[in-house]
Design a protein around this motif. Structure first.
Motif, PDB file in Angstrom:
ATOM      1  N   THR A 157       0.727  -1.124   0.060  1.00 48.28           N
ATOM      2  CA  THR A 157      -0.107   0.157  -0.045  1.00 48.28           C
ATOM      3  C   THR A 157       0.843   1.214  -0.148  1.00 48.28           C
ATOM      4  N   THR A 158       0.293   2.419  -0.724  1.00 48.91           N
ATOM      5  CA  THR A 158       1.375   3.675  -0.894  1.00 48.91           C
ATOM      6  C   THR A 158       0.270   4.576  -0.596  1.00 48.91           C
ATOM      7  N   MET A 159       0.805   5.659  -0.282  1.00 51.09           N
ATOM      8  CA  MET A 159       0.088   6.962   0.015  1.00 51.09           C
ATOM      9  C   MET A 159      -0.779   7.299  -1.225  1.00 51.09           C
ATOM     10  N   ASP A 160      -0.102   7.247  -2.510  1.00 47.57           N
ATOM     11  CA  ASP A 160      -0.990   7.194  -3.585  1.00 47.57           C
ATOM     12  C   ASP A 160      -2.138   6.485  -3.644  1.00 47.57           C
ATOM     13  N   ASP A 161      -2.192   5.101  -3.183  1.00 42.80           N
ATOM     14  CA  ASP A 161      -3.314   4.158  -2.964  1.00 42.80           C
ATOM     15  C   ASP A 161      -4.304   4.878  -1.924  1.00 42.80           C
ATOM     16  N   ILE A 162      -3.841   5.132  -1.038  1.00 48.83           N
ATOM     17  CA  ILE A 162      -4.864   5.983   0.072  1.00 48.83           C
ATOM     18  C   ILE A 162      -5.496   6.871  -0.351  1.00 48.83           C
ATOM     19  N   ALA A 163      -4.698   8.103  -1.176  1.00 45.50           N
ATOM     20  CA  ALA A 163      -5.210   9.260  -1.566  1.00 45.50           C
ATOM     21  C   ALA A 163      -6.495   8.739  -2.584  1.00 45.50           C
ATOM     22  N   ALA A 164      -6.096   7.944  -3.597  1.00 53.34           N
ATOM     23  CA  ALA A 164      -7.022   7.487  -4.711  1.00 53.34           C
ATOM     24  C   ALA A 164      -8.283   6.910  -4.125  1.00 53.34           C
ATOM     25  N   GLU A 165      -8.033   6.052  -3.118  1.00 53.89           N
ATOM     26  CA  GLU A 165      -9.180   5.493  -2.406  1.00 53.89           C
ATOM     27  C   GLU A 165     -10.006   6.600  -1.629  1.00 53.89           C
ATOM     28  N   THR A 166      -9.522   7.507  -1.229  1.00 51.79           N
ATOM     29  CA  THR A 166     -10.394   8.559  -0.419  1.00 51.79           C
ATOM     30  C   THR A 166     -10.608   9.448  -1.455  1.00 51.79           C
ATOM     31  N   GLY A 167     -10.188   9.563  -2.596  1.00 45.07           N
ATOM     32  CA  GLY A 167     -10.731  10.564  -3.664  1.00 45.07           C
ATOM     33  C   GLY A 167     -10.221  11.821  -3.361  1.00 45.07           C
ATOM     34  N   VAL A 168      -8.938  12.134  -2.768  1.00 46.42           N
ATOM     35  CA  VAL A 168      -8.164  13.370  -2.750  1.00 46.42           C
ATOM     36  C   VAL A 168      -7.051  13.242  -3.332  1.00 46.42           C
ATOM     37  N   SER A 169      -6.121  14.106  -3.364  1.00 50.98           N
ATOM     38  CA  SER A 169      -4.878  14.099  -3.834  1.00 50.98           C
ATOM     39  C   SER A 169      -3.804  13.616  -2.700  1.00 50.98           C
ATOM     40  N   ARG A 170      -2.751  13.269  -3.066  1.00 51.90           N
ATOM     41  CA  ARG A 170      -1.800  12.673  -1.773  1.00 51.90           C
ATOM     42  C   ARG A 170      -1.631  13.945  -0.980  1.00 51.90           C
ATOM     43  N   SER A 171      -1.415  15.101  -1.405  1.00 49.26           N
ATOM     44  CA  SER A 171      -1.011  15.994  -0.307  1.00 49.26           C
ATOM     45  C   SER A 171      -2.117  16.244   0.566  1.00 49.26           C
ATOM     46  N   VAL A 181      -3.894  14.120   1.579  1.00 49.42           N
ATOM     47  CA  VAL A 181      -3.859  13.087   2.710  1.00 49.42           C
ATOM     48  C   VAL A 181      -3.181  13.216   3.851  1.00 49.42           C
ATOM     49  N   TYR A 182      -1.913  14.030   3.413  1.00 46.10           N
ATOM     50  CA  TYR A 182      -1.029  14.403   4.528  1.00 46.10           C
ATOM     51  C   TYR A 182      -1.479  15.529   5.554  1.00 46.10           C
ATOM     52  N   GLN A 183      -2.541  16.140   5.335  1.00 44.71           N
ATOM     53  CA  GLN A 183      -3.283  16.903   6.199  1.00 44.71           C
ATOM     54  C   GLN A 183      -3.928  16.103   7.337  1.00 44.71           C
ATOM     55  N   TYR A 184      -4.179  15.025   6.981  1.00 46.79           N
ATOM     56  CA  TYR A 184      -4.696  14.167   8.145  1.00 46.79           C
ATOM     57  C   TYR A 184      -3.834  12.975   8.955  1.00 46.79           C
ATOM     58  N   VAL A 185      -3.055  12.652   8.164  1.00 44.95           N
ATOM     59  CA  VAL A 185      -1.921  11.528   8.542  1.00 44.95           C
ATOM     60  C   VAL A 185      -0.464  11.891   8.222  1.00 44.95           C
ATOM     61  N   ARG A 186       0.412  11.644   9.035  1.00 46.25           N
ATOM     62  CA  ARG A 186       1.795  12.063   8.649  1.00 46.25           C
ATOM     63  C   ARG A 186       2.520  11.143   7.393  1.00 46.25           C
ATOM     64  N   GLY A 187       2.080   9.856   7.224  1.00 46.52           N
ATOM     65  CA  GLY A 187       2.677   9.133   6.313  1.00 46.52           C
ATOM     66  C   GLY A 187       1.697   7.721   6.466  1.00 46.52           C
ATOM     67  N   LYS A 188       2.000   6.846   5.610  1.00 47.22           N
ATOM     68  CA  LYS A 188       1.410   5.598   5.592  1.00 47.22           C
ATOM     69  C   LYS A 188       1.676   4.766   7.057  1.00 47.22           C
ATOM     70  N   ASP A 189       2.735   4.999   7.603  1.00 39.05           N
ATOM     71  CA  ASP A 189       2.966   4.238   9.083  1.00 39.05           C
ATOM     72  C   ASP A 189       1.891   4.773   9.999  1.00 39.05           C
ATOM     73  N   ASP A 190       1.829   6.148   9.865  1.00 43.47           N
ATOM     74  CA  ASP A 190       1.001   7.009  10.894  1.00 43.47           C
ATOM     75  C   ASP A 190      -0.392   6.560  10.755  1.00 43.47           C
TER      76      ASP A 190
END
Length: 183
Positions: A24-38, A40-49
């Motif tokens: 899983t990548t941050m790009d995957d999480i962003a795409a699944e959330t429907g927002v940009s990767r940047s 997603v970083y407003q809500y979590v510090r990274g994938k580990d977080d």
């Protein structure tokens, strides 16, 4: 701006169940959330977080169920079954279908094993407190046995046997001089 942390964690869960933690990548999480990767970083510090926060959320909800079961106005066996059901809940639903679920629930996991171990310790504490005063020889040992039995049944994918096994353990550990007392 609305707090979308829950959406990000929901998306993280779907990605982890689909791809696993490593893939899983941050790009995957962003795409699944429907927002940009940047975004997603407003809500979590990274994938580990995101993984740790998701693990905390899942285990926190299970602990709430365990505490509610422990405090229910019900016979001891029913309360114990409810507490153990909190452990079982973690492996049910979408987790039952994913080969990657263990990465979120394994006490040996590098990233979040401490959260899983703390959950098991908290569950042990809830069981011990519930069993204290139930005239068992050793409530803490009984709680260990109940958890070990439940974990073994989860590994064998026999969650249907958890209530019966718990009842057997309780009856086996119950003091002989109180045989007439209702569990």
């Amino acid at each position: 701006m609305a707090d979308r942390t829950a959406d990000v964690l929901d998306a993280t869960q779907r990605c982890l169940l689909r791809y696993g933690v490593r893939r899983t990548t941050m790009d995957d999480i962003a795409a699944e959330t429907g927002v940009s990767r940047s975004a997603v970083y407003q809500y979590v510090r990274g994938k580990d977080d995101a993984v740790r926060r998701l693990t905390e959320r899942l285990h926190g909800a299970a602990l709430e169920h365990a505490r509610a079961a422990a405090n229910a106005d019900a016979p001891l066996a029913e309360r114990v079954h409810g507490i153990l059901a909190a452990k079982v809940e973690l492996t049910s639903g979408p987790f039952a279908e994913s080969p990657h679920a263990a990465e979120l629930l394994d006490e040996q996991a590098r990233l979040n094993g401490d959260i899983c171990r703390r959950f098991t310790g908290d569950l042990h504490g809830i069981l011990t407190a519930t069993l204290t005063g139930a005239h068992l020889r050793d409530p803490a040992d009984t709680a260990h046995i109940l958890l070990a039995t439940t974990i073994g049944l989860l590994a064998a994918r026999r969650t249907d046997l958890v209530p019966r096994a718990a009842t057997a353990v309780l009856h086996g550990m119950h003091s002989k001089h109180l045989e007439g007392e209702q569990l």
